[in-house]
Design a protein around this motif. Structure first.
Motif, PDB file in Angstrom:
ATOM      1  N   SER A 542       0.815  -1.210   0.000  1.00 55.54           N
ATOM      2  CA  SER A 542       0.000   0.000   0.000  1.00 55.54           C
ATOM      3  C   SER A 542       0.850   1.261   0.000  1.00 55.54           C
ATOM      4  CB  SER A 542      -0.945  -0.006   1.206  1.00 55.54           C
ATOM      5  OG  SER A 542      -0.181  -0.017   2.409  1.00 55.54           O
ATOM      6  N   THR A 543       2.083   1.184   0.518  1.00 54.10           N
ATOM      7  CA  THR A 543       2.927   2.387   0.588  1.00 54.10           C
ATOM      8  C   THR A 543       4.287   2.186  -0.061  1.00 54.10           C
ATOM      9  OG1 THR A 543       3.746   1.715   2.765  1.00 54.10           O
ATOM     10  CG2 THR A 543       1.813   3.168   2.716  1.00 54.10           C
ATOM     11  N   SER A 544       4.500   1.068  -0.780  1.00 58.83           N
ATOM     12  CA  SER A 544       5.786   0.853  -1.442  1.00 58.83           C
ATOM     13  C   SER A 544       5.615  -0.162  -2.567  1.00 58.83           C
ATOM     14  CB  SER A 544       6.833   0.340  -0.439  1.00 58.83           C
ATOM     15  OG  SER A 544       6.498  -0.951   0.006  1.00 58.83           O
ATOM     16  N   VAL A 545       6.642  -0.204  -3.427  1.00 56.10           N
ATOM     17  CA  VAL A 545       6.647  -1.171  -4.518  1.00 56.10           C
ATOM     18  C   VAL A 545       8.079  -1.682  -4.661  1.00 56.10           C
ATOM     19  CG1 VAL A 545       7.032   0.630  -6.239  1.00 56.10           C
ATOM     20  CG2 VAL A 545       6.125  -1.583  -6.952  1.00 56.10           C
ATOM     21  N   LYS A 546       8.233  -3.001  -4.891  1.00 50.13           N
ATOM     22  CA  LYS A 546       9.545  -3.598  -5.081  1.00 50.13           C
ATOM     23  C   LYS A 546       9.722  -3.899  -6.569  1.00 50.13           C
ATOM     24  CE  LYS A 546      11.232  -6.607  -2.203  1.00 50.13           C
ATOM     25  NZ  LYS A 546      11.497  -7.889  -1.469  1.00 50.13           N
ATOM     26  N   LEU A 547      10.864  -3.443  -7.140  1.00 52.07           N
ATOM     27  CA  LEU A 547      11.165  -3.621  -8.556  1.00 52.07           C
ATOM     28  C   LEU A 547      12.359  -4.538  -8.730  1.00 52.07           C
ATOM     29  CD1 LEU A 547      10.820   0.073  -9.836  1.00 52.07           C
ATOM     30  CD2 LEU A 547       9.053  -1.711  -9.746  1.00 52.07           C
ATOM     31  N   GLY A 548      12.383  -5.266  -9.842  1.00 53.81           N
ATOM     32  CA  GLY A 548      13.524  -6.058 -10.249  1.00 53.81           C
ATOM     33  C   GLY A 548      14.022  -5.550 -11.590  1.00 53.81           C
ATOM     34  N   VAL A 549      15.349  -5.242 -11.699  1.00 52.80           N
ATOM     35  CA  VAL A 549      15.896  -4.611 -12.895  1.00 52.80           C
ATOM     36  C   VAL A 549      17.076  -5.433 -13.398  1.00 52.80           C
ATOM     37  CG1 VAL A 549      16.823  -2.498 -13.889  1.00 52.80           C
ATOM     38  CG2 VAL A 549      15.226  -2.381 -11.951  1.00 52.80           C
ATOM     39  N   GLN A 554      25.959  -5.064 -23.479  1.00 60.18           N
ATOM     40  CA  GLN A 554      26.342  -4.853 -24.876  1.00 60.18           C
ATOM     41  C   GLN A 554      27.791  -5.236 -25.138  1.00 60.18           C
ATOM     42  OE1 GLN A 554      24.687  -0.649 -24.734  1.00 60.18           O
ATOM     43  NE2 GLN A 554      24.417  -1.113 -26.889  1.00 60.18           N
ATOM     44  N   GLN A 555      28.672  -4.877 -24.229  1.00 62.74           N
ATOM     45  CA  GLN A 555      30.090  -5.143 -24.446  1.00 62.74           C
ATOM     46  C   GLN A 555      30.638  -5.912 -23.233  1.00 62.74           C
ATOM     47  OE1 GLN A 555      29.302  -1.557 -24.322  1.00 62.74           O
ATOM     48  NE2 GLN A 555      28.656  -1.560 -26.449  1.00 62.74           N
ATOM     49  N   ALA A 556      31.369  -6.961 -23.529  1.00 64.48           N
ATOM     50  CA  ALA A 556      31.962  -7.743 -22.456  1.00 64.48           C
ATOM     51  C   ALA A 556      32.925  -6.897 -21.661  1.00 64.48           C
ATOM     52  CB  ALA A 556      32.685  -8.967 -23.038  1.00 64.48           C
ATOM     53  N   GLY A 557      32.828  -6.953 -20.343  1.00 66.69           N
ATOM     54  CA  GLY A 557      33.730  -6.210 -19.479  1.00 66.69           C
ATOM     55  C   GLY A 557      33.271  -4.825 -19.137  1.00 66.69           C
ATOM     56  N   VAL A 558      32.209  -4.298 -19.823  1.00 67.82           N
ATOM     57  CA  VAL A 558      31.680  -2.977 -19.495  1.00 67.82           C
ATOM     58  C   VAL A 558      30.363  -3.201 -18.763  1.00 67.82           C
ATOM     59  CG1 VAL A 558      31.078  -0.693 -20.357  1.00 67.82           C
ATOM     60  CG2 VAL A 558      32.752  -2.088 -21.584  1.00 67.82           C
ATOM     61  N   GLU A 559      30.431  -3.410 -17.461  1.00 63.05           N
ATOM     62  CA  GLU A 559      29.257  -3.794 -16.702  1.00 63.05           C
ATOM     63  C   GLU A 559      28.501  -2.578 -16.199  1.00 63.05           C
ATOM     64  OE1 GLU A 559      30.478  -6.293 -13.532  1.00 63.05           O
ATOM     65  OE2 GLU A 559      31.017  -7.986 -14.826  1.00 63.05           O
ATOM     66  N   VAL A 560      27.189  -2.780 -16.003  1.00 63.09           N
ATOM     67  CA  VAL A 560      26.346  -1.755 -15.390  1.00 63.09           C
ATOM     68  C   VAL A 560      26.718  -1.666 -13.917  1.00 63.09           C
ATOM     69  CG1 VAL A 560      23.992  -1.147 -14.748  1.00 63.09           C
ATOM     70  CG2 VAL A 560      24.481  -2.034 -17.041  1.00 63.09           C
ATOM     71  N   THR A 561      26.983  -0.474 -13.423  1.00 63.16           N
ATOM     72  CA  THR A 561      27.418  -0.295 -12.042  1.00 63.16           C
ATOM     73  C   THR A 561      26.294   0.168 -11.123  1.00 63.16           C
ATOM     74  OG1 THR A 561      28.133   1.948 -12.556  1.00 63.16           O
ATOM     75  CG2 THR A 561      29.781   0.184 -12.723  1.00 63.16           C
ATOM     76  N   GLU A 562      25.267   0.889 -11.680  1.00 62.77           N
ATOM     77  CA  GLU A 562      24.186   1.384 -10.842  1.00 62.77           C
ATOM     78  C   GLU A 562      22.956   1.677 -11.677  1.00 62.77           C
ATOM     79  OE1 GLU A 562      26.278   4.626  -9.109  1.00 62.77           O
ATOM     80  OE2 GLU A 562      25.673   6.075 -10.657  1.00 62.77           O
ATOM     81  N   TYR A 563      21.826   1.834 -10.982  1.00 65.30           N
ATOM     82  CA  TYR A 563      20.564   2.187 -11.634  1.00 65.30           C
ATOM     83  C   TYR A 563      20.047   3.485 -11.017  1.00 65.30           C
ATOM     84  CZ  TYR A 563      20.524  -2.501 -13.622  1.00 65.30           C
ATOM     85  OH  TYR A 563      20.843  -3.635 -14.314  1.00 65.30           O
ATOM     86  N   HIS A 564      19.571   4.389 -11.902  1.00 64.11           N
ATOM     87  CA  HIS A 564      18.952   5.644 -11.469  1.00 64.11           C
ATOM     88  C   HIS A 564      17.450   5.542 -11.698  1.00 64.11           C
ATOM     89  CE1 HIS A 564      22.784   8.283 -11.670  1.00 64.11           C
ATOM     90  NE2 HIS A 564      23.124   7.010 -11.641  1.00 64.11           N
ATOM     91  N   VAL A 579      20.641   3.271  -7.100  1.00 65.09           N
ATOM     92  CA  VAL A 579      20.780   1.949  -6.487  1.00 65.09           C
ATOM     93  C   VAL A 579      21.987   1.261  -7.088  1.00 65.09           C
ATOM     94  CG1 VAL A 579      19.712  -0.291  -6.097  1.00 65.09           C
ATOM     95  CG2 VAL A 579      18.300   1.773  -6.114  1.00 65.09           C
ATOM     96  N   LYS A 580      22.840   0.670  -6.238  1.00 65.63           N
ATOM     97  CA  LYS A 580      23.995  -0.074  -6.715  1.00 65.63           C
ATOM     98  C   LYS A 580      23.540  -1.364  -7.396  1.00 65.63           C
ATOM     99  CE  LYS A 580      28.369  -2.113  -5.263  1.00 65.63           C
ATOM    100  NZ  LYS A 580      29.279  -2.394  -4.126  1.00 65.63           N
ATOM    101  N   ALA A 581      24.117  -1.634  -8.571  1.00 59.17           N
ATOM    102  CA  ALA A 581      23.704  -2.812  -9.337  1.00 59.17           C
ATOM    103  C   ALA A 581      24.385  -4.060  -8.808  1.00 59.17           C
ATOM    104  CB  ALA A 581      24.049  -2.624 -10.814  1.00 59.17           C
ATOM    105  N   ASN A 582      23.619  -5.178  -8.782  1.00 56.89           N
ATOM    106  CA  ASN A 582      24.204  -6.478  -8.448  1.00 56.89           C
ATOM    107  C   ASN A 582      25.000  -6.991  -9.635  1.00 56.89           C
ATOM    108  OD1 ASN A 582      23.112  -6.574  -5.895  1.00 56.89           O
ATOM    109  ND2 ASN A 582      21.232  -7.591  -6.590  1.00 56.89           N
ATOM    110  N   SER A 583      26.172  -7.511  -9.379  1.00 56.98           N
ATOM    111  CA  SER A 583      27.033  -8.009 -10.455  1.00 56.98           C
ATOM    112  C   SER A 583      26.501  -9.329 -10.985  1.00 56.98           C
ATOM    113  CB  SER A 583      28.466  -8.169  -9.942  1.00 56.98           C
ATOM    114  OG  SER A 583      29.293  -8.690 -10.951  1.00 56.98           O
ATOM    115  N   GLY A 584      26.178  -9.335 -12.283  1.00 64.09           N
ATOM    116  CA  GLY A 584      25.805 -10.580 -12.937  1.00 64.09           C
ATOM    117  C   GLY A 584      24.434 -11.105 -12.614  1.00 64.09           C
ATOM    118  N   GLY A 585      23.501 -10.297 -12.123  1.00 65.46           N
ATOM    119  CA  GLY A 585      22.174 -10.795 -11.815  1.00 65.46           C
ATOM    120  C   GLY A 585      21.174  -9.682 -11.689  1.00 65.46           C
TER     121      GLY A 585
END
Length: 936
Positions: A542-549, A554-564, A579-585
């Motif tokens: 009712s007062t929050s929502v949980k998201l999965g991202v 695109q390029q090997a070795g250039v990983e996503v580090t965070e989400y805005h 939010v800090k991105a989880n490595s590989g998941g």
């Protein structure tokens, strides 16, 4: 005076009186013509003459002159005695005494006969061989010669017949049978002496041993270290006795130690069998009738032993190499080769694969060690063949392994575990181009760029020099064990991409050693910001929502580090966060502080070192009411009590609906790492088959005490909040109980902290607690502990009890005063009778004069455990499961009390145990006992 002389004189006196004094006579005593002597008896013959003259003794006309020895002469006065000691059969014969005096002489003779006592020389126990003629011997000596008669044991004579042949001193029985084994009587008698004797002979018919089978081994094929039982079985009468012999290569045949042999049963036991026990064993079965022997060979199974294995440390590429392994054992071992580290990927010609070549196998008989060899042949070794190879020899008994190393000297190649040949760069970034080469001996690495006009012509490659904005090459690093060499080239890319495009493209890494060189092409490509992320709704409250991202890389070795993400409502920005991105998941996060039943737009962007990607928008609507959100456990992981733990949590977000209860599940467990750092505690295994469950319906108090825990133990505790929409996600925490209790606790009772020793505070919190043991998913128990009545007000029953108590006290005081004033003698008598008890009562009190028996009592009434203090008339308190402190003067509302669960009454308040004991009870010595009907 010699007795014989006197006696002879007396006998000769009559003769001498009437005899001519000139006569010469010889006399032998005893005066007999024949003297009988028993064998081994001593005899004496005394010779004298009248008148005394010269005397001599003769035996069989041979003069006896010896004065020493067994037969000798002795002179005593006028007597000459012949003394024969220990009479023998050869002493029998005629003895003569001759005497002379002047010209006169005389002689007398006496015949000595030797009697030999009857004696049977044969043994009373004799035997014969079955199916052969048997001889029952009765060899008898004696003089006179005795007569023999053969009789059966019943006294009847044995006839001389075809079956029985009687001869002197022997009874021959023809062709013995088992029935001939009996007792025979050799009846001995001597007519002249009347000697009579029964000589009983126990005659046994013997069957010589016969070994029907070879000695057997159990187990039949023992291995080294086993215990082996060798058994030999023979048929014979009587039962034979067994001995064993063992063949020895150096000594021939030697007897087996007697401590290993059971002679009666024919069992030889060999413990902890070794290789030297492998031999031929001969069994000999013997009895008095003869013996029999048989042999068998023990084959000891011997685990393999690798006797020879070789290394090839420096084989040159494309030359032949051999690894040989030789093993022995019994039975003959098989041999297998394998490479311990896997071969590198890449094509290899069949002719350079190793071949297995079996060596010559010996075909020796059992009980001898057998040898085999197997060789790995590399017709043309390649770098991938280098490594450690394991030879394993095995048979039915066991296995053994040894390793050999093959070293290959080869020119460099790039077929290593490091496979990356594509790297990414972007403005403001320093790209790290790395290559790794394998070589033996060590390779040197250098960097080039191919000529754009002649990209495939290696002779036109351009070494990287200072005209390019590069830093490198870096110093080489060498791993001497695997002969790996690595080098990195750092490429600095400026922020102005347009002026740095020439840096992207092909690079060449060249590896060189004394055997040759090799070149690897490496690409530096231009990277771009991340793609639009994939966003999904995991859960809504009712007062929050949980998201999965997640983001497609695109390029090997250039990983996503965070989400805005940016939160909008009706097009108006509400909030933003990173939010800090989880490595590989998948990365999950919650957007909070929302309004129930409201629609929102959430924009999510992925960010990498290259930059921020495009946004993904989703629309979510919060429900009006939802299940509670996951709560947070605030109690510390290290408990203060050894047998209980109080779990406390922060007030959870209830989802717009009142929380009706909390569910606490706990289970004893073992952690993976024994450490005092609770952050490292993870469950290794559970030590209980099911969860124990406590339900608390008191939603206003966020704590529950878990009772009956083991000291110094770990527990996994999970707390869930429940409302009418469902359960929250469980919050888990691993805790550890203390090794000793730091403070005593009692359910619903808290210790007064204001220093007033005369005050006992009873707290009523209302609500109920359910305790049950269920596994996950099972229905919880409906058993509950009911909320007691209001503890801040006195019941009418309590007031009546106080009044009655005061009346009783006044009456007792009046009676005592009356007795003291009116009946002093009676009081004095009672004091005298009670004197003994008074001392005991006095000893039963404390040092301060107070009786501990009156200090504290528990009253069990109407299924409720009560602790009452008569001095505090304003209190009528009840012990409950989950206490909630409040001021003693406060008067909370009294909700209707449901039926109460009946707890067990205890002897002492400090030992009071309830399902959720959480606090300490303190009763002062001044607290008297309340009447049992105080609650009425």
């Amino acid at each position: 005076m010699d007795f014989h002389y006197i006696f002879l004189s007396v006998l000769l006196l009559p003769i001498c009186i009437g005899q001519d004094p000139t006569d010469f006579k010889v006399q032998i005593m005893p005066v007999v013509s024949v003297l009988n002597a028993n064998l081994n008896e001593g005899k004496g013959l005394t010779c004298s003459s009248v008148p005394p003259g010269d005397l001599e003794w003769f035996f069989q006309d041979a003069k006896i002159t010896s004065t020493t020895g067994r037969v000798k002469i002795e002179t005593s006065g006028n007597f000459l005695r012949l003394r024969i000691g220990d009479v023998q059969e050869t002493d029998a014969g005629v003895y003569k005494c001759r005497g002379s005096k002047g010209d006169k002489s005389d002689e007398r003779t006496i015949n000595l006969e030797v009697s030999i006592p009857v004696k049977v020389l044969s043994k009373p126990d004799q035997f014969g061989i079955i199916d052969q003629d048997g001889a029952v011997e009765c060899d008898v000596v004696g003089k006179p010669v005795p007569t023999l008669t053969w009789k059966f044991l019943n006294g009847s004579d044995i006839p001389n017949s075809d079956k029985y042949v009687i001869s002197p001193n022997r009874l021959t029985i023809k062709k013995l049978t088992i029935e001939d084994a009996q007792t025979y009587n050799c009846y001995v008698y001597v007519l002249s002496t009347g000697h009579l004797e029964d000589f009983l002979i126990n005659y046994e018919v013997v069957k010589p041993p016969v070994i029907s089978l070879l000695p057997t081994f159990d187990p039949p094929n023992p291995k080294v270290g086993d215990t082996v039982v060798i058994k030999c079985l023979a048929d014979g009468r009587p039962n034979p006795e067994y001995t064993f012999f063992k063949s020895d290569r150096d000594k021939g045949e030697v007897p087996v130690s007697e401590d290993k042999v059971n002679k009666a049963n024919g069992i030889l036991t060999l413990t902890d069998v070794q290789r030297e026990d492998e031999a031929t064993y001969r069994c000999v079965a013997s009895n008095k009738g003869g013996s029999d022997t048989k042999s068998n060979t023990l084959d000891v199974l011997i685990p393999p032993v690798i006797t020879d294995i070789n290394d090839v440390p420096n084989a040159f590429e494309n030359t032949e190499a051999k690894l040989k392994c030789v093993a022995e054992g019994d039975p003959m071992p098989d041999i297998e080769w394998k490479k311990l580290e896997p071969l590198s990927t890449g094509s290899q010609a069949k002719d350079i694969q190793p071949q297995e070549i079996k060596g010559d196998m010996d075909n020796l008989p059992n009980a001898i060690i057998k040898t085999q060899s197997k060789t790995l042949l590399f017709s043309k070794v390649v770098p991938e063949n280098a490594g450690t190879y394991q030879c394993t020899a095995f048979n039915s008994v066991g296995s053994v392994s040894k390793t050999a190393k093959l070293g290959v000297q080869y020119k460099p190649h790039f077929n290593t575990d490091f496979k990356q040949t594509e790297f990414w760069g972007w403005g403001g970034h320093r790209a790290n181009l790395t290559c790794q080469a394998s070589a033996n001996n060590k390779a040197e690495l250098s960097w080039f760029r191919p000529d754009s006009e002649f990209p495939d012509d290696r002779s036109k490659d351009k070494p990287i020099t200072s005209i390019y904005p590069f830093e490198g090459p870096l110093p080489n690093t060498v791993n001497s064990d695997s002969y790996l060499t690595s080098s990195s080239l750092l490429v600095n890319i400026a922020n102005n991409d347009a002026t740095n495009d020439y840096l992207y493209g092909d690079y060449l890494c060249k590896a060189t050693n004394s055997l040759g060189d090799n070149v690897l092409k490496i690409q530096l490509r231009k990277a771009s910001p991340p793609n639009q992320p994939i966003v999904k709704i995991v859960d809504t409250f009712s007062t929050s929502v949980k998201l999965g991202v997640t983001t497609v890389e695109q390029q090997a070795g250039v990983e996503v580090t965070e989400y805005h993400y940016a939160l909008k409502q009706n097009g108006q920005a509400q909030s933003e966060d990173v939010v800090k991105a989880n490595s590989g998941g998948e990365t999950q996060f919650s957007v909070t502080n929302l309004q129930p039943g409201t629609s929102y737009t959430i924009d999510v962007q992925a960010k990498s070192p290259v930059g921020l990607g495009s946004a993904k928008s989703i629309i979510v609507k919060t429900p009006d009411v939802s299940r509670p959100e996951k709560l947070t456990i605030e109690s510390p992981p290290l408990g203060e009590s050894s047998n209980s733990y109080t779990v406390r949590w922060a007030t959870p977000v209830d989802g717009g609906s009142v929380i009706t209860k909390y569910i606490i599940k706990y289970r004893k467990c073992e952690i993976t790492e024994m450490t005092t750092d609770p952050k490292k505690w993870t469950v290794k295994q559970y030590l209980a088959n099911e969860n124990s469950v406590i339900e608390s319906t008191q939603s206003s108090t966020q704590e529950v005490t878990i009772p009956n825990l083991d000291s110094d133990s770990y527990y996994d505790i999970r707390v869930t909040a429940v409302n009418d929409k469902g359960e929250s996600d469980p919050e888990s925490k691993i805790i550890k109980t203390s090794s000793q209790t730091k403070m005593s606790s009692g359910a619903g009772i808290v210790e007064d902290q204001d220093g007033d020793d005369n005050k006992t505070e009873i707290v009523d919190v209302g609500g109920s607690v359910n305790i049950s043991n269920v596994t996950d998913g099972e229905t919880l128990s409906e058993t509950s502990v009911d909320k007691p009545a209001d503890s801040a007000s006195l019941s009418s029953g309590a007031i009546v009890g106080i009044i009655i108590g005061l009346i009783v006290i006044i009456a007792v005081v009046a009676i005592v005063v009356f007795l003291v004033l009116k009946k002093p003698g009676l009081v004095q008598g009672l004091r005298g009778r009670l004197g003994g008890k008074a001392g005991e009562e006095e000893r039963g009190k404390k040092e301060d004069g107070k009786d501990p028996a009156e200090e504290e009592k528990l009253i069990k009434k109407d299924d409720t455990v009560k602790v009452e203090n008569e001095l505090e008339e304003s209190k009528n308190d009840v012990i409950v499961e989950h206490p909630e402190e409040f001021e003693p003067d406060s008067k909370p509302e009294q909700p209707d009390a449901p039926p109460a669960q009946k707890p067990a009454a205890l002897e002492k308040p400090e030992e009071l145990k309830t399902p959720t004991a959480t606090t300490e009870i303190k009763i002062t010595p001044e607290t008297p006992e309340k009447p049992e009907n105080a609650a009425a």
